[in-house]
Design a protein around this motif. Structure first.
Motif, PDB file in Angstrom:
ATOM      1  N   PRO A 160     -13.171  -6.747 -13.023  1.00 19.83           N
ATOM      2  CA  PRO A 160     -13.192  -7.447 -14.071  1.00 19.83           C
ATOM      3  C   PRO A 160     -12.661  -8.801 -14.209  1.00 19.83           C
ATOM      4  CG  PRO A 160     -12.563  -5.237 -14.795  1.00 19.83           C
ATOM      5  CD  PRO A 160     -12.647  -5.427 -13.166  1.00 19.83           C
ATOM      6  N   GLU A 161     -12.890  -9.977 -14.945  1.00 21.86           N
ATOM      7  CA  GLU A 161     -12.555 -11.219 -14.827  1.00 21.86           C
ATOM      8  C   GLU A 161     -11.068 -11.322 -14.875  1.00 21.86           C
ATOM      9  OE1 GLU A 161     -13.773 -15.550 -16.730  1.00 21.86           O
ATOM     10  OE2 GLU A 161     -14.924 -13.906 -17.041  1.00 21.86           O
ATOM     11  N   GLU A 204     -20.876   4.300 -10.286  1.00 17.11           N
ATOM     12  CA  GLU A 204     -20.562   3.031  -9.831  1.00 17.11           C
ATOM     13  C   GLU A 204     -20.197   1.878 -10.932  1.00 17.11           C
ATOM     14  OE1 GLU A 204     -21.766  -0.331  -6.288  1.00 17.11           O
ATOM     15  OE2 GLU A 204     -23.191   1.227  -7.121  1.00 17.11           O
ATOM     16  N   ASP A 205     -20.835   1.783 -11.923  1.00 20.31           N
ATOM     17  CA  ASP A 205     -20.397   0.839 -12.925  1.00 20.31           C
ATOM     18  C   ASP A 205     -19.025   1.025 -13.801  1.00 20.31           C
ATOM     19  OD1 ASP A 205     -21.672   2.754 -14.480  1.00 20.31           O
ATOM     20  OD2 ASP A 205     -22.819   1.523 -15.623  1.00 20.31           O
ATOM     21  N   GLU A 206     -18.570   2.245 -13.612  1.00 19.85           N
ATOM     22  CA  GLU A 206     -17.345   2.421 -14.307  1.00 19.85           C
ATOM     23  C   GLU A 206     -16.330   2.905 -13.394  1.00 19.85           C
ATOM     24  OE1 GLU A 206     -19.237   5.183 -18.010  1.00 19.85           O
ATOM     25  OE2 GLU A 206     -18.749   6.236 -16.267  1.00 19.85           O
ATOM     26  N   VAL A 207     -16.156   2.373 -12.214  1.00 18.79           N
ATOM     27  CA  VAL A 207     -15.168   2.942 -11.375  1.00 18.79           C
ATOM     28  C   VAL A 207     -13.736   2.047 -11.823  1.00 18.79           C
ATOM     29  CG1 VAL A 207     -14.198   2.052  -8.974  1.00 18.79           C
ATOM     30  CG2 VAL A 207     -16.344   3.078  -9.366  1.00 18.79           C
ATOM     31  N   PHE A 208     -14.034   0.436 -12.366  1.00 21.77           N
ATOM     32  CA  PHE A 208     -13.000   0.000 -12.813  1.00 21.77           C
ATOM     33  C   PHE A 208     -13.104  -0.218 -14.263  1.00 21.77           C
ATOM     34  CE2 PHE A 208     -13.971  -2.368  -8.688  1.00 21.77           C
ATOM     35  CZ  PHE A 208     -12.885  -1.878  -7.931  1.00 21.77           C
ATOM     36  N   ALA A 209     -13.634   0.930 -14.896  1.00 16.43           N
ATOM     37  CA  ALA A 209     -13.511   0.961 -16.500  1.00 16.43           C
ATOM     38  C   ALA A 209     -11.989   0.717 -17.087  1.00 16.43           C
ATOM     39  CB  ALA A 209     -13.925   2.110 -17.023  1.00 16.43           C
ATOM     40  N   ALA A 210     -10.994   1.176 -16.421  1.00 15.63           N
ATOM     41  CA  ALA A 210      -9.584   1.129 -17.053  1.00 15.63           C
ATOM     42  C   ALA A 210      -9.250  -0.458 -17.059  1.00 15.63           C
ATOM     43  CB  ALA A 210      -8.592   1.893 -16.419  1.00 15.63           C
ATOM     44  N   LEU A 211      -9.561  -1.391 -16.150  1.00 13.14           N
ATOM     45  CA  LEU A 211      -9.335  -2.491 -15.849  1.00 13.14           C
ATOM     46  C   LEU A 211     -10.087  -3.244 -16.805  1.00 13.14           C
ATOM     47  CD1 LEU A 211      -8.937  -3.021 -12.000  1.00 13.14           C
ATOM     48  CD2 LEU A 211      -7.082  -2.397 -13.554  1.00 13.14           C
ATOM     49  N   GLU A 212     -11.400  -2.794 -16.939  1.00 10.15           N
ATOM     50  CA  GLU A 212     -12.248  -3.562 -17.931  1.00 10.15           C
ATOM     51  C   GLU A 212     -11.639  -3.463 -19.570  1.00 10.15           C
ATOM     52  OE1 GLU A 212     -14.849  -5.930 -18.694  1.00 10.15           O
ATOM     53  OE2 GLU A 212     -15.619  -4.731 -17.013  1.00 10.15           O
ATOM     54  N   ALA A 213     -11.474  -2.303 -19.910  1.00  6.78           N
ATOM     55  CA  ALA A 213     -10.765  -1.920 -21.155  1.00  6.78           C
ATOM     56  C   ALA A 213      -9.447  -2.729 -21.638  1.00  6.78           C
ATOM     57  CB  ALA A 213     -10.753  -0.316 -21.298  1.00  6.78           C
ATOM     58  N   LEU A 247      -5.545 -10.058  -8.366  1.00  4.20           N
ATOM     59  CA  LEU A 247      -5.662  -8.879  -7.224  1.00  4.20           C
ATOM     60  C   LEU A 247      -6.623  -9.742  -6.007  1.00  4.20           C
ATOM     61  CD1 LEU A 247      -6.675  -5.868  -9.255  1.00  4.20           C
ATOM     62  CD2 LEU A 247      -4.812  -6.205  -8.064  1.00  4.20           C
ATOM     63  N   ALA A 248      -6.669 -11.082  -6.251  1.00  4.78           N
ATOM     64  CA  ALA A 248      -7.729 -11.581  -5.072  1.00  4.78           C
ATOM     65  C   ALA A 248      -6.956 -11.463  -3.524  1.00  4.78           C
ATOM     66  CB  ALA A 248      -7.719 -13.502  -5.382  1.00  4.78           C
ATOM     67  N   GLU A 249      -5.993 -11.724  -3.533  1.00  2.00           N
ATOM     68  CA  GLU A 249      -5.441 -11.370  -2.146  1.00  2.00           C
ATOM     69  C   GLU A 249      -5.666 -10.168  -1.550  1.00  2.00           C
ATOM     70  OE1 GLU A 249      -1.376 -12.155  -1.416  1.00  2.00           O
ATOM     71  OE2 GLU A 249      -1.326 -13.953  -2.434  1.00  2.00           O
ATOM     72  N   GLU A 250      -5.705  -9.183  -2.389  1.00  2.00           N
ATOM     73  CA  GLU A 250      -5.879  -7.616  -2.122  1.00  2.00           C
ATOM     74  C   GLU A 250      -7.475  -7.569  -1.501  1.00  2.00           C
ATOM     75  OE1 GLU A 250      -3.555  -4.433  -1.565  1.00  2.00           O
ATOM     76  OE2 GLU A 250      -3.056  -6.124  -2.293  1.00  2.00           O
ATOM     77  N   LEU A 251      -8.428  -8.075  -2.442  1.00  2.00           N
ATOM     78  CA  LEU A 251      -9.687  -7.902  -2.199  1.00  2.00           C
ATOM     79  C   LEU A 251     -10.021  -8.568  -0.867  1.00  2.00           C
ATOM     80  CD1 LEU A 251     -11.379  -8.697  -5.659  1.00  2.00           C
ATOM     81  CD2 LEU A 251     -10.452  -6.605  -4.793  1.00  2.00           C
TER      82      LEU A 251
END
Length: 225
Positions: A5-6, A41-50, A12-16
């Protein structure tokens, strides 16, 4: 794998960019070709999205995603409204009722918490269907430690909620002079006797008030008419 998520990308850019993350992505993609993997797959980062980075006020550290059908949707302890409430979440609700008097809801969908700044972060973000902890030690822990560190590095104080031995190991990542830690036993049936009576909700509310933050409305609306 899904893109971040944006709001989380800059921190987290360095981590990626690290080699382990590329290896983790390749591993999870390969696993999806061979096995059923939760969450989708589209819910892996749902916590960060919410819960956008700048909105985090409380961070709840979970462990592994639920590994039974239709349970995991990317937020720790939460299930979709139509899914039966799992035992750990049922115990969380019982403690919420005993601690702050809210009624126990008829569903386990914790999105109302997430939308108020409660980041529901598992330490491992994927799992093989019906195989608990099957993606443990593959790199997710490094990534989610980076999420915890990113929240720790913010100027604003946050309440970190650490339930059980696994979560308590994250204390070393947290500046306890700046942030508040609420800790206790894990709400699973195995340790529920120790969890009940720990009053985490009133502790979180008191810490947020001391920080000058707005209180969380812990109410989960019922979905059945």
């Amino acid at each position: 794998m899904q893109t971040l998520p944006e709001s989380w990308r800059p921190v987290l850019a360095e981590e990626l960019a690290k080699p382990y993350y590329a290896e983790l992505t390749a591993y999870v993609d390969a696993e999806r070709k061979e096995h059923q993997i939760f969450p989708p797959e589209d819910e892996v980062f749902a916590a960060l999205e919410a819960t956008p980075y700048q909105d985090v006020r409380v961070l709840v550290v979970g462990q592994d995603p639920y590994h039974d059908d239709n349970q995991a949707h990317g937020m720790s302890f939460s299930v979709r409204p139509e899914v039966r409430i799992p035992p750990s979440l049922r115990n969380i609700y019982k403690e919420m009722n005993a601690d702050i008097g809210l009624p126990i809801p008829d569903n386990g969908y914790l999105m109302p918490w997430a939308q108020q700044g409660v980041l529901l972060l598992n330490t491992v973000l994927t799992v093989r269907a019906h195989e608990a902890a099957s993606h443990k030690g593959k790199g997710w822990e490094k990534f989610t430690d980076a999420v915890i560190k990113a929240v720790n590095d913010r100027d604003e104080p946050v309440v970190f909620v650490l339930w059980g031995g696994h979560a308590k190991k994250k204390i070393s990542l947290i500046d306890t002079a700046k942030h508040t830690i609420v800790q206790g036993a894990h709400p699973s049936p195995l340790s529920a006797k120790l969890f009940h009576g720990s009053k985490p909700f009133s502790q979180i509310d008191a810490a947020l008030a001391a920080m000058g933050h707005k209180a969380i409305d812990w109410t989960i609306p019922n979905v059945k008419k």
